[in-house]
Write a protein that holds these residues in place. Structure first.
Motif, short mmCIF file in Angstrom:
data_model
loop_
_atom_site.label_atom_id
_atom_site.label_comp_id
_atom_site.label_asym_id
_atom_site.label_seq_id
_atom_site.Cartn_x
_atom_site.Cartn_y
_atom_site.Cartn_z
N ASP A 1 1.50 4.61 -2.23
CA ASP A 1 1.95 5.85 -1.61
C ASP A 1 3.46 5.75 -1.41
O ASP A 1 3.99 4.66 -1.14
CB ASP A 1 1.28 6.07 -0.26
N PHE A 2 4.15 6.88 -1.52
CA PHE A 2 5.60 6.86 -1.41
C PHE A 2 6.08 7.94 -0.46
O PHE A 2 5.65 9.08 -0.53
CB PHE A 2 6.25 7.05 -2.79
N HIS A 3 6.98 7.53 0.44
CA HIS A 3 7.59 8.44 1.41
C HIS A 3 9.09 8.24 1.38
O HIS A 3 9.57 7.12 1.22
CB HIS A 3 7.09 8.12 2.83
N ALA A 4 9.85 9.34 1.57
CA ALA A 4 11.31 9.24 1.55
C ALA A 4 11.93 10.25 2.52
O ALA A 4 11.37 11.31 2.76
CB ALA A 4 11.85 9.47 0.15
N THR B 1 12.61 8.16 -9.62
CA THR B 1 11.40 8.16 -10.45
C THR B 1 10.70 6.82 -10.61
O THR B 1 9.48 6.80 -10.74
CB THR B 1 11.69 8.79 -11.83
N PRO B 2 11.39 5.66 -10.59
CA PRO B 2 10.64 4.40 -10.70
C PRO B 2 9.66 4.16 -9.54
O PRO B 2 8.75 3.33 -9.66
CB PRO B 2 11.73 3.33 -10.73
N PHE B 3 9.85 4.87 -8.43
CA PHE B 3 8.93 4.71 -7.30
C PHE B 3 7.61 5.42 -7.54
O PHE B 3 6.71 5.35 -6.70
CB PHE B 3 9.59 5.17 -6.01
N SER C 1 7.02 15.29 -6.53
CA SER C 1 6.15 15.31 -7.71
C SER C 1 5.20 14.10 -7.74
O SER C 1 4.20 14.13 -8.44
CB SER C 1 6.98 15.38 -9.00
N PHE C 2 5.52 13.05 -6.94
CA PHE C 2 4.64 11.88 -6.92
C PHE C 2 4.47 11.27 -5.53
O PHE C 2 3.65 10.38 -5.34
CB PHE C 2 5.15 10.79 -7.88
N GLY C 3 5.23 11.73 -4.55
CA GLY C 3 5.16 11.18 -3.20
C GLY C 3 5.42 12.29 -2.19
O GLY C 3 5.16 13.46 -2.46
N THR C 4 5.95 11.91 -1.03
CA THR C 4 6.24 12.88 0.02
C THR C 4 7.68 12.74 0.46
O THR C 4 8.11 11.67 0.90
CB THR C 4 5.31 12.67 1.23
N ASP D 1 0.83 -1.21 0.00
CA ASP D 1 0.00 0.00 0.00
C ASP D 1 0.86 1.26 0.00
O ASP D 1 0.44 2.31 -0.48
CB ASP D 1 -0.91 0.00 1.23
N ALA D 2 2.05 1.16 0.58
CA ALA D 2 2.96 2.30 0.66
C ALA D 2 4.38 1.77 0.68
O ALA D 2 4.64 0.64 1.09
CB ALA D 2 2.69 3.11 1.92
#
Length: 169
Positions: free
Chosen positions: A51-54, A44-46, A71-74, A29-30
């Motif tokens: 949902d994506f967090h880094a 970018t592949p993520f 641009s696509f996650g947090t 899910d994330a």
């Protein structure tokens, strides 16, 4: 809820794509990246169906990593406090053992995710579980000899909720 955990991918696009494929097959899910993408192209592949967090790693020298991830996650900067399905998680790269130990020892989190050492591990201390997913193999004593990631199943608890996965590129 299933959470993917990855760290220390160091611009190895093949490794990143392998990790993303595993996370997609597992139906996460994330995904949480514990830092050391190095350059924006390897983040970018993520941009996938989760949902994506880094957080920032000590080798993330290009500040454009932040805007790329956002641009696509947090992108959380140096550290993050997250909650997944009632599981409270702290995330840091792990450059400082003092910080990792303080996060684990404070008792505020169910899990503390970190990388940096390139050595996978899971350790329960009190009510908190420290999770290092591993990373790319590097020629440093104690580092893993193969790329690993981890998943956390929030319907389970403690160290038993964590599974490490060996990835072949």
């Amino acid at each position: 809820m299933l959470i993917g955990i990855v760290s220390d991918t160091h611009d190895d696009l093949a490794a990143v794509e392998t990790a993303v494929s595993l996370f997609e097959r597992e139906g996460v899910d994330a995904v949480v990246h514990c830092g050391d993408f190095v350059a924006p192209f390897s983040a970018t592949p993520f941009d996938a169906d989760f949902d994506f967090h880094a957080v920032r790693g000590n080798n993330d020298g290009e500040w454009a990593v932040e805007s790329t991830v956002d641009s696509f996650g947090t992108y959380h900067g140096e550290a993050a406090a997250l909650s997944f399905d009632g599981a409270d998680v702290a995330v840091t790269h792990g450059t400082s053992d003092l910080v990792v130990d303080a996060l684990v020892g404070c008792g505020d989190y169910d899990y503390v995710f970190h990388g940096h050492t390139h050595a996978h591990g899971v350790e329960a201390r009190g009510e908190t579980v420290r999770v290092n997913p591993g990373g790319l193999p590097i020629p440093v004593e104690g580092a893993d000899d193969t790329f690993r990631v981890a998943t956390l199943e929030t319907t389970e608890s403690g160290a038993d909720a964590v599974t490490h996965h060996v990835l072949d590129e």
